[in-house]
Scaffold this motif. Structure first.
Motif, PDB file in Angstrom:
ATOM      1  N   ARG A   1      -5.523  12.183  13.748  1.00  0.00           N
ATOM      2  CA  ARG A   1      -5.854  13.407  14.388  1.00  0.00           C
ATOM      3  C   ARG A   1      -4.955  14.377  14.170  1.00  0.00           C
ATOM      4  O   ARG A   1      -5.137  15.467  14.235  1.00  0.00           O
ATOM      5  CB  ARG A   1      -5.885  12.912  15.950  1.00  0.00           C
ATOM      6  N   PHE A   2      -3.617  13.934  14.046  1.00  0.00           N
ATOM      7  CA  PHE A   2      -2.656  14.882  13.856  1.00  0.00           C
ATOM      8  C   PHE A   2      -2.158  15.036  12.378  1.00  0.00           C
ATOM      9  O   PHE A   2      -1.138  15.918  11.848  1.00  0.00           O
ATOM     10  CB  PHE A   2      -1.221  14.524  14.793  1.00  0.00           C
ATOM     11  N   LYS A   3      -3.109  14.512  11.649  1.00  0.00           N
ATOM     12  CA  LYS A   3      -3.023  14.734  10.071  1.00  0.00           C
ATOM     13  C   LYS A   3      -1.591  14.357   9.518  1.00  0.00           C
ATOM     14  O   LYS A   3      -1.047  15.040   8.724  1.00  0.00           O
ATOM     15  CB  LYS A   3      -3.407  16.120   9.706  1.00  0.00           C
ATOM     16  N   ASN A   4      -1.106  13.254   9.945  1.00  0.00           N
ATOM     17  CA  ASN A   4       0.279  12.866   9.771  1.00  0.00           C
ATOM     18  C   ASN A   4       0.071  11.610   8.735  1.00  0.00           C
ATOM     19  O   ASN A   4       0.082  10.526   8.942  1.00  0.00           O
ATOM     20  CB  ASN A   4       1.079  12.038  10.870  1.00  0.00           C
ATOM     21  N   LYS A   5      -0.064  12.203   7.268  1.00  0.00           N
ATOM     22  CA  LYS A   5      -0.743  11.398   6.448  1.00  0.00           C
ATOM     23  C   LYS A   5       0.188  10.145   5.981  1.00  0.00           C
ATOM     24  O   LYS A   5      -0.350   9.151   5.871  1.00  0.00           O
ATOM     25  CB  LYS A   5      -0.861  12.196   5.045  1.00  0.00           C
ATOM     26  N   GLU A   6       1.514  10.557   5.629  1.00  0.00           N
ATOM     27  CA  GLU A   6       2.474   9.339   5.340  1.00  0.00           C
ATOM     28  C   GLU A   6       2.421   7.958   6.412  1.00  0.00           C
ATOM     29  O   GLU A   6       1.838   7.034   6.156  1.00  0.00           O
ATOM     30  CB  GLU A   6       3.734   9.593   5.314  1.00  0.00           C
ATOM     31  N   ILE A   7       2.277   8.380   7.715  1.00  0.00           N
ATOM     32  CA  ILE A   7       2.275   7.596   8.688  1.00  0.00           C
ATOM     33  C   ILE A   7       0.835   6.753   8.699  1.00  0.00           C
ATOM     34  O   ILE A   7       0.639   5.574   8.791  1.00  0.00           O
ATOM     35  CB  ILE A   7       2.545   8.078  10.131  1.00  0.00           C
ATOM     36  N   LYS A   8      -0.323   7.607   8.482  1.00  0.00           N
ATOM     37  CA  LYS A   8      -1.404   7.026   8.453  1.00  0.00           C
ATOM     38  C   LYS A   8      -1.543   5.878   7.366  1.00  0.00           C
ATOM     39  O   LYS A   8      -1.909   4.656   7.756  1.00  0.00           O
ATOM     40  CB  LYS A   8      -2.580   8.160   8.223  1.00  0.00           C
ATOM     41  N   ALA A   9      -1.105   6.308   6.288  1.00  0.00           N
ATOM     42  CA  ALA A   9      -1.118   5.326   5.249  1.00  0.00           C
ATOM     43  C   ALA A   9      -0.501   4.131   5.462  1.00  0.00           C
ATOM     44  O   ALA A   9      -0.636   2.805   5.332  1.00  0.00           O
ATOM     45  CB  ALA A   9      -0.501   5.863   4.046  1.00  0.00           C
ATOM     46  N   MET A  10       0.821   4.444   6.205  1.00  0.00           N
ATOM     47  CA  MET A  10       1.873   3.049   6.266  1.00  0.00           C
ATOM     48  C   MET A  10       0.862   2.307   7.493  1.00  0.00           C
ATOM     49  O   MET A  10       1.028   1.001   7.090  1.00  0.00           O
ATOM     50  CB  MET A  10       2.994   3.729   6.935  1.00  0.00           C
ATOM     51  N   LEU A  11       0.405   2.668   8.071  1.00  0.00           N
ATOM     52  CA  LEU A  11      -0.234   1.827   9.642  1.00  0.00           C
ATOM     53  C   LEU A  11      -1.597   1.123   8.757  1.00  0.00           C
ATOM     54  O   LEU A  11      -1.724  -0.023   8.899  1.00  0.00           O
ATOM     55  CB  LEU A  11      -0.635   2.876  10.579  1.00  0.00           C
ATOM     56  N   GLU A  12      -2.221   2.037   7.900  1.00  0.00           N
ATOM     57  CA  GLU A  12      -3.302   1.338   7.389  1.00  0.00           C
ATOM     58  C   GLU A  12      -2.840   0.016   6.353  1.00  0.00           C
ATOM     59  O   GLU A  12      -3.518  -1.122   6.523  1.00  0.00           O
ATOM     60  CB  GLU A  12      -4.169   2.376   6.623  1.00  0.00           C
ATOM     61  N   GLN A  13      -1.812   0.286   5.858  1.00  0.00           N
ATOM     62  CA  GLN A  13      -1.331  -0.557   4.786  1.00  0.00           C
ATOM     63  C   GLN A  13      -0.900  -1.800   5.758  1.00  0.00           C
ATOM     64  O   GLN A  13      -1.062  -3.116   5.683  1.00  0.00           O
ATOM     65  CB  GLN A  13      -0.350  -0.197   4.065  1.00  0.00           C
ATOM     66  N   ALA A  14      -0.134  -1.516   6.694  1.00  0.00           N
ATOM     67  CA  ALA A  14       0.637  -2.744   7.637  1.00  0.00           C
ATOM     68  C   ALA A  14      -0.602  -3.392   8.259  1.00  0.00           C
ATOM     69  O   ALA A  14      -0.476  -4.799   8.355  1.00  0.00           O
ATOM     70  CB  ALA A  14       1.505  -2.250   8.574  1.00  0.00           C
ATOM     71  N   ILE A  15      -1.532  -2.625   8.786  1.00  0.00           N
ATOM     72  CA  ILE A  15      -2.585  -3.610   9.541  1.00  0.00           C
ATOM     73  C   ILE A  15      -3.502  -4.320   8.421  1.00  0.00           C
ATOM     74  O   ILE A  15      -3.827  -5.618   8.792  1.00  0.00           O
ATOM     75  CB  ILE A  15      -3.718  -2.445  10.024  1.00  0.00           C
ATOM     76  N   LYS A  16      -3.582  -3.857   7.218  1.00  0.00           N
ATOM     77  CA  LYS A  16      -4.330  -4.734   6.218  1.00  0.00           C
ATOM     78  C   LYS A  16      -3.713  -6.078   5.979  1.00  0.00           C
ATOM     79  O   LYS A  16      -4.045  -7.006   5.912  1.00  0.00           O
ATOM     80  CB  LYS A  16      -4.569  -3.748   5.065  1.00  0.00           C
ATOM     81  N   ILE A  17      -2.320  -5.852   5.662  1.00  0.00           N
ATOM     82  CA  ILE A  17      -1.409  -6.780   5.464  1.00  0.00           C
ATOM     83  C   ILE A  17      -1.442  -8.005   6.484  1.00  0.00           C
ATOM     84  O   ILE A  17      -1.559  -9.017   6.170  1.00  0.00           O
ATOM     85  CB  ILE A  17      -0.101  -6.439   5.051  1.00  0.00           C
ATOM     86  N   LYS A  18      -1.397  -7.453   7.585  1.00  0.00           N
ATOM     87  CA  LYS A  18      -1.121  -8.354   8.836  1.00  0.00           C
ATOM     88  C   LYS A  18      -2.608  -9.120   8.950  1.00  0.00           C
ATOM     89  O   LYS A  18      -2.575 -10.248   9.348  1.00  0.00           O
ATOM     90  CB  LYS A  18      -0.962  -7.591  10.314  1.00  0.00           C
ATOM     91  N   ARG A  19      -3.568  -8.484   8.543  1.00  0.00           N
ATOM     92  CA  ARG A  19      -4.905  -8.956   8.727  1.00  0.00           C
ATOM     93  C   ARG A  19      -5.109 -10.240   7.745  1.00  0.00           C
ATOM     94  O   ARG A  19      -5.663 -11.196   8.077  1.00  0.00           O
ATOM     95  CB  ARG A  19      -6.000  -8.033   8.555  1.00  0.00           C
ATOM     96  N   ASN A  20      -4.557  -9.975   6.563  1.00  0.00           N
ATOM     97  CA  ASN A  20      -4.289 -11.046   5.777  1.00  0.00           C
ATOM     98  C   ASN A  20      -3.340 -12.101   5.951  1.00  0.00           C
ATOM     99  O   ASN A  20      -3.205 -12.945   5.012  1.00  0.00           O
ATOM    100  CB  ASN A  20      -4.085 -10.473   4.208  1.00  0.00           C
ATOM    101  N   GLY A  21      -2.703 -12.063   6.921  1.00  0.00           N
ATOM    102  CA  GLY A  21      -1.567 -13.074   7.668  1.00  0.00           C
ATOM    103  C   GLY A  21      -0.403 -12.823   6.568  1.00  0.00           C
ATOM    104  O   GLY A  21       0.358 -14.091   6.804  1.00  0.00           O
TER     105      GLY A  21
END
Ligand code: GLN
Length: 531
Positions: free
Chosen positions: A500-520
């Motif tokens: 929502r606040f267009k904080n791209k770097e954080i968005k990418a970091m969170l997406e990556q972290a969520i993905k990794i976590k999902r893969n355990g």
């Protein structure tokens, strides 16, 4: 619009309901007073005397235990802010009953200690029952509690010294007073025949310095009025409770005064006194001050007046200026416990003053005054039980003046409600996350605040850091393994906020972290945080 009166009425109704257990639509006055006493507001407190008069009138009319209706209760709360503060647990020690139980425990443990010997340089002290033990507490809000022989009188002896120093300061100011007395610990016993390099007493808390304070107080006046001034000050400090005078102690002190006379002559030889000081009169005045008597019950109120920067918590009277009290407490901290002062400041970290009668006045600035009395003394002349009580107190509660530096996790902080304290720390962590204040985040986590905590709206530190583009904080939180997708009460996750606040770097970091976590792959998570 809701008016403040309506809010007050609601508050009064809620409190009334708490007290009206039996739902009889009235509260018995005894129960009401009992509830106040449990918060530390006792029935001899001058601030509730008007209320007690109302009860007395009712009692005379009805000849039975009077009751209070809801509207009367409402009126009482409006008239007396103290009662509302006490019933809503907003006094400086909100859970006073709990605090007192803990202190009683310390009192009972300390009672077992029978080491030491009563002072025997005069028969009046030698004859005191050595088993006496009393502790009284008075907070800066006037909450009081006593244990043991708290109504038995004893003479002040050296515990009169801080007050004489305050009186001299009030009259002449810091500069003039300290032209005649130093402010360094002497490192020697209280009546050592020693002066500092300028030929002045080392400080006002030992005999030479206390005699000097006496020479400065009200010096243009006659001796009777000068003594009156001191005893009236003690009376005001004790919440307008009369103090007494032990003439036998005074006469004995005067008779066995060789050392004090020697000290006085030594000071006169060095021109330490103001001009035209009458030595004998000064010494007699000093012995009279030492012979003033009171009990811990009343002296705790005097100690609380010092804790409260010079204003008496019960009567509201301003007795000393706050700057006077600041000076006095500074010297009590460095010099108040004879040649145990350094050790006391190190271990206990609080200003105190002892006396050879077994008296000890302890001040916890902005919180409470404590008066302790137990006549058995140690080698340096401090009350054995008094010192032990102080040690135990500071071991259990975060009262040492530097406990705030260490986080004092294991000690009890009775000042505020524990859940209130944690709630405020959670708010601090969330605030620090939104401002990117890493030092504060580390400090709060070290204090045990979980980075997964959320505020009332379900907002976590990660939400705030994601909104405010605090890249560093987000990295740190991910590295700490926080929940990555907590939902606030509107259903938003930190990722939603970053998007929502267009904080791209954080968005990418969170997406990556969520993905990794999902893969355990938990350890890869740390890698995200580190990159
Ligand atoms: N009256 C005692 C004296 O002057 C007081 C000393 C004390 O309490 N330390 O010796």
């Amino acid at each position: 619009m809701i008016s403040t009166t309506q809010i007050d009425n609601h508050a009064a109704d809620s409190l009334f309901r708490i007290l009206d257990h039996g739902k009889k639509k009235s509260i018995e006055s005894d129960k009401f007073l009992d509830k106040l006493a449990r918060t530390g507001i006792l029935s001899d407190d001058p601030r509730i005397q008007e209320l007690l008069n109302i009860f007395r009138v009712k009692e005379q009319e009805k000849r039975k235990s009077p009751t209070i209706s809801s509207s009367e209760f409402n009126e009482i709360l409006k008239q007396n802010a103290l009662i509302k503060k006490s019933l809503t647990e907003n006094l400086v020690i909100p859970d006073f009953e709990f605090f007192c139980k803990e202190v009683e425990d310390i009192f009972q443990e300390t009672l077992k200690n029978t080491d030491g010997k009563v002072a025997d340089y005069i028969p009046q002290l030698a004859r005191v029952n050595p088993d006496h033990f009393a502790v009284s507490i008075c907070t800066v809000d006037g909450q009081r509690f006593s244990f043991g022989d708290s109504k038995v009188n004893f003479c002040l002896q050296s515990s009169c010294k801080p007050i004489n120093y305050c009186l001299a300061l009030e009259e002449l100011g810091e500069y003039k007073v300290h032209c005649h007395v130093g402010r360094e610990p002497s490192g020697q016993s209280f009546n050592e025949l020693a002066l500092n390099s300028k030929g002045l007493p080392h400080n006002p808390m030992i005999n030479a310095g206390a005699m000097m304070s006496c020479s400065l107080i009200d010096r243009e006046n006659n001796t009777a009025d000068r003594f009156d001034k001191v005893s009236k000050t003690w009376q005001a400090l004790c919440g307008d409770k009369p103090v007494s005078f032990n003439n036998a102690v005074y006469l004995s002190e005067r008779q066995t005064a060789d050392r004090n006379f020697a000290l006085a002559y030594f000071m006169r030889e060095k021109n330490a006194f103001p001009e035209k000081t009458n030595l004998t009169e000064t010494l007699e005045f000093y012995f009279q001050c030492c012979s003033i008597e009171s009990c811990t019950n009343d002296l705790s109120v005097a100690a609380a007046t010092l804790a409260n920067a010079g204003t008496n918590p019960l009567t509201g009277k301003g007795i000393f200026k706050s700057s006077t009290v600041q000076n006095c407490l500074s010297l009590m901290l460095s010099c108040g416990m004879y040649d145990f002062s350094g050790e006391f400041a190190f271990k206990i970290g609080l200003p105190a003053k002892s006396g050879v009668s077994g008296a000890l006045m302890l001040v916890i600035p902005n919180l409470m005054g404590i008066s302790i009395w137990s006549p058995r003394l140690d080698q340096v002349g401090n009350t054995v039980r008094g010192v032990e009580f102080c040690k135990r107190l500071v071991e259990r509660f975060s009262f040492h003046q530097y406990d705030s530096l260490t986080g004092h996790c294991k000690k009890i902080n009775p000042r505020r409600k524990q859940n209130e304290l944690m709630a405020s720390k959670v708010m601090e962590l969330i605030r620090a996350a939104s401002f990117g204040d890493m030092d504060e985040i580390y400090r709060l986590q070290a204090e045990g605040v979980s980075p997964n905590t959320a505020d009332y709206d379900g907002r976590t530190p990660l939400h705030l850091a994601a909104c405010e583009n605090q890249v560093e904080v987000v990295k740190h939180l991910i590295g700490n393994g926080v929940h990555l997708s907590p939902k606030d009460r509107w259903g938003n996750t930190p990722l939603n906020d970053a998007t929502r606040f267009k904080n791209k770097e954080i968005k990418a970091m969170l997406e990556q972290a969520i993905k990794i976590k999902r893969n355990g792959k938990a350890n890869v998570l740390a890698a995200v945080a580190n990159n």
